[in-house]
Each structure stands twice: as C-alpha cells, then as structure tokens.
Motif scaffolding. Sequence first.
Motif, PDB file in Angstrom:
ATOM      1  N   LYS A  90       0.801  -1.226   0.000  1.00 22.35           N
ATOM      2  CA  LYS A  90       0.000   0.000   0.000  1.00 22.35           C
ATOM      3  C   LYS A  90       0.838   1.282   0.000  1.00 22.35           C
ATOM      4  CE  LYS A  90      -4.004  -2.156   2.019  1.00 22.35           C
ATOM      5  NZ  LYS A  90      -4.878  -1.845   0.899  1.00 22.35           N
ATOM      6  N   ARG A  91       2.142   1.165   0.198  1.00 29.03           N
ATOM      7  CA  ARG A  91       3.025   2.322   0.295  1.00 29.03           C
ATOM      8  C   ARG A  91       2.927   3.297  -0.880  1.00 29.03           C
ATOM      9  NH1 ARG A  91       7.582   2.229  -1.573  1.00 29.03           N
ATOM     10  NH2 ARG A  91       9.084   3.758  -1.323  1.00 29.03           N
ATOM     11  N   PRO A  92       2.810   2.823  -2.128  1.00 29.22           N
ATOM     12  CA  PRO A  92       2.729   3.781  -3.242  1.00 29.22           C
ATOM     13  C   PRO A  92       1.521   4.717  -3.167  1.00 29.22           C
ATOM     14  CG  PRO A  92       3.272   1.602  -4.072  1.00 29.22           C
ATOM     15  CD  PRO A  92       2.928   1.442  -2.613  1.00 29.22           C
ATOM     16  N   GLN A  93       0.483   4.324  -2.448  1.00 33.90           N
ATOM     17  CA  GLN A  93      -0.708   5.168  -2.335  1.00 33.90           C
ATOM     18  C   GLN A  93      -0.573   6.220  -1.231  1.00 33.90           C
ATOM     19  OE1 GLN A  93      -0.826   2.219  -4.360  1.00 33.90           O
ATOM     20  NE2 GLN A  93      -1.901   1.233  -2.689  1.00 33.90           N
ATOM     21  N   TRP A  96      -2.389   7.642   4.097  1.00 31.88           N
ATOM     22  CA  TRP A  96      -3.763   7.639   4.585  1.00 31.88           C
ATOM     23  C   TRP A  96      -4.644   6.576   3.961  1.00 31.88           C
ATOM     24  CZ3 TRP A  96      -3.356   9.723   8.918  1.00 31.88           C
ATOM     25  CH2 TRP A  96      -2.479  10.792   9.119  1.00 31.88           C
ATOM     26  N   VAL A  97      -5.450   5.950   4.812  1.00 31.89           N
ATOM     27  CA  VAL A  97      -6.288   4.820   4.418  1.00 31.89           C
ATOM     28  C   VAL A  97      -7.352   5.223   3.395  1.00 31.89           C
ATOM     29  CG1 VAL A  97      -8.008   4.961   6.273  1.00 31.89           C
ATOM     30  CG2 VAL A  97      -7.337   2.726   5.361  1.00 31.89           C
ATOM     31  N   GLN A  98      -7.835   6.457   3.417  1.00 34.33           N
ATOM     32  CA  GLN A  98      -8.860   6.843   2.439  1.00 34.33           C
ATOM     33  C   GLN A  98      -8.333   6.808   1.017  1.00 34.33           C
ATOM     34  OE1 GLN A  98      -7.782   9.177   4.702  1.00 34.33           O
ATOM     35  NE2 GLN A  98      -7.506  11.137   3.698  1.00 34.33           N
ATOM     36  N   GLY A 101      -3.959   3.758   1.483  1.00 35.50           N
ATOM     37  CA  GLY A 101      -2.587   3.838   1.949  1.00 35.50           C
ATOM     38  C   GLY A 101      -2.269   2.847   3.047  1.00 35.50           C
ATOM     39  N   TYR A 102      -1.088   2.969   3.621  1.00 39.78           N
ATOM     40  CA  TYR A 102      -0.556   1.997   4.567  1.00 39.78           C
ATOM     41  C   TYR A 102      -0.836   2.331   6.038  1.00 39.78           C
ATOM     42  CZ  TYR A 102       3.397   5.262   4.914  1.00 39.78           C
ATOM     43  OH  TYR A 102       4.179   6.373   5.094  1.00 39.78           O
ATOM     44  N   GLU A 103      -1.698   3.297   6.300  1.00 35.23           N
ATOM     45  CA  GLU A 103      -2.019   3.707   7.663  1.00 35.23           C
ATOM     46  C   GLU A 103      -2.454   2.522   8.534  1.00 35.23           C
ATOM     47  OE1 GLU A 103      -5.428   6.523   9.808  1.00 35.23           O
ATOM     48  OE2 GLU A 103      -5.345   6.372   7.630  1.00 35.23           O
ATOM     49  N   VAL A 109       1.133  -2.953  12.939  1.00 36.71           N
ATOM     50  CA  VAL A 109       2.546  -3.257  13.214  1.00 36.71           C
ATOM     51  C   VAL A 109       2.967  -2.622  14.535  1.00 36.71           C
ATOM     52  CG1 VAL A 109       4.913  -2.813  12.456  1.00 36.71           C
ATOM     53  CG2 VAL A 109       3.226  -3.631  10.807  1.00 36.71           C
ATOM     54  N   VAL A 110       2.616  -1.361  14.732  1.00 39.69           N
ATOM     55  CA  VAL A 110       3.014  -0.650  15.953  1.00 39.69           C
ATOM     56  C   VAL A 110       2.345  -1.242  17.182  1.00 39.69           C
ATOM     57  CG1 VAL A 110       2.940   1.583  17.140  1.00 39.69           C
ATOM     58  CG2 VAL A 110       3.620   1.467  14.738  1.00 39.69           C
ATOM     59  N   VAL A 111       1.070  -1.557  17.099  1.00 44.27           N
ATOM     60  CA  VAL A 111       0.377  -2.161  18.240  1.00 44.27           C
ATOM     61  C   VAL A 111       0.974  -3.537  18.551  1.00 44.27           C
ATOM     62  CG1 VAL A 111      -1.831  -3.115  19.035  1.00 44.27           C
ATOM     63  CG2 VAL A 111      -1.759  -0.867  17.952  1.00 44.27           C
ATOM     64  N   SER A 112       1.294  -4.307  17.531  1.00 44.61           N
ATOM     65  CA  SER A 112       1.918  -5.611  17.755  1.00 44.61           C
ATOM     66  C   SER A 112       3.281  -5.444  18.423  1.00 44.61           C
ATOM     67  CB  SER A 112       2.063  -6.366  16.426  1.00 44.61           C
ATOM     68  OG  SER A 112       0.793  -6.649  15.879  1.00 44.61           O
ATOM     69  N   ALA A 113       4.042  -4.453  18.002  1.00 45.50           N
ATOM     70  CA  ALA A 113       5.337  -4.179  18.637  1.00 45.50           C
ATOM     71  C   ALA A 113       5.139  -3.794  20.103  1.00 45.50           C
ATOM     72  CB  ALA A 113       6.074  -3.076  17.886  1.00 45.50           C
ATOM     73  N   ALA A 114       4.145  -2.970  20.365  1.00 47.03           N
ATOM     74  CA  ALA A 114       3.867  -2.575  21.747  1.00 47.03           C
ATOM     75  C   ALA A 114       3.487  -3.786  22.599  1.00 47.03           C
ATOM     76  CB  ALA A 114       2.758  -1.527  21.779  1.00 47.03           C
TER      77      ALA A 114
END
Length: 174
Positions: A90-93, A96-98, A101-103, A109-114
Amino acid sequence: MDAGLLVLRLVVGLLIAGHGVQKVSFRLGGNGLAGGTEEFRRDGFRGGRLTALAAGASQIGSGLFLVLGLLTPLAAMAAMGVMTVAGTVKRPQGLWVQNDGYEYPLVLVVVSAALALTGAGRWSVDHALGVTPWPVWVALSAIVIGPASALLTRMVLHRPPAATEGTRYAQAAE
C-alpha cells in the motif's frame, strides 16, 4: 492495565485473524482462496496460492495467539511480518487509508510491537503458563525479525512489473 491489554489483544488479534480468514475463505466478506491468490498476483507476488495460504495462515495464527496472549512476542513478530508486507503493497498510495494507503497496516505493526514489549498482561495464557515477563531481548528480537523477514519475503516473492506495465504506469503518471 491488564484490562486494557486484554481489550487491545482482543480487538487487534481478531482483526488480524479476520483479515487472514478473508484471504483463504468466503467468510467475513472474503473471496475464497482463489480470490486471495488473485489478490497476491495482482499485487505482483509470485507463488499465488501458496503465498495466499502462507499469509492467511500467518494472520489467522498470529491473530488468535494475540487474542489468547499465547507466546505473545512470537505472535507479535508474525503479525508485524504479514502487516509489514501489506504496508509495502500500500506504500505507493501514501499514508492515509482513504487513499488505500498503509495507515492501517502501520497501526497494526506498531500495536503488535507494543504488545511484544509490554507482554499480554495477567489475563493471558502466557501468564497462566508462567512464562511472563518475557526477557526484553525476546521482545526486541521479535520487533526486528518480524518486519525484517517481511521485507526479505517481499524482495524474494515480488516480481517486477512487466515492461509493458511499467510503460503504461509511466505514461499514466505523465
């Protein structure tokens, strides 16, 4: 704190597992394994069916392990891996998810890391088995290995666009 970790694990784990179910079945709005296979091919990945099965199984397994709070750093590592791959697609978009995108993958990923760093809390299988707290090196290793293995997977399985596709994309961008 334990109640908060439980809610976080339940929501994030079930969403990740549900995402995997969609890749390999018609449940939860999925398009079956054929649809998951086609999605990976469309996104430029080799392996088609095997890739879809591996991604779906990783998402289902890591999500359910997060829900249970079972082997939490390893579950988080697998979740970070599959969601890092999703983020690269999703990075090329943009972010933002709308814009597709990769939001959303980034948040997972961040929540899993936490969760790898905090552990699953007292209301977890890890706690019941007495394997908590996990050593910091285990959590840090999971945080590095998950995304790194995803980037390696992306390099190995992703095929470059065909020459005609590249030309078509370049013309569309002009």
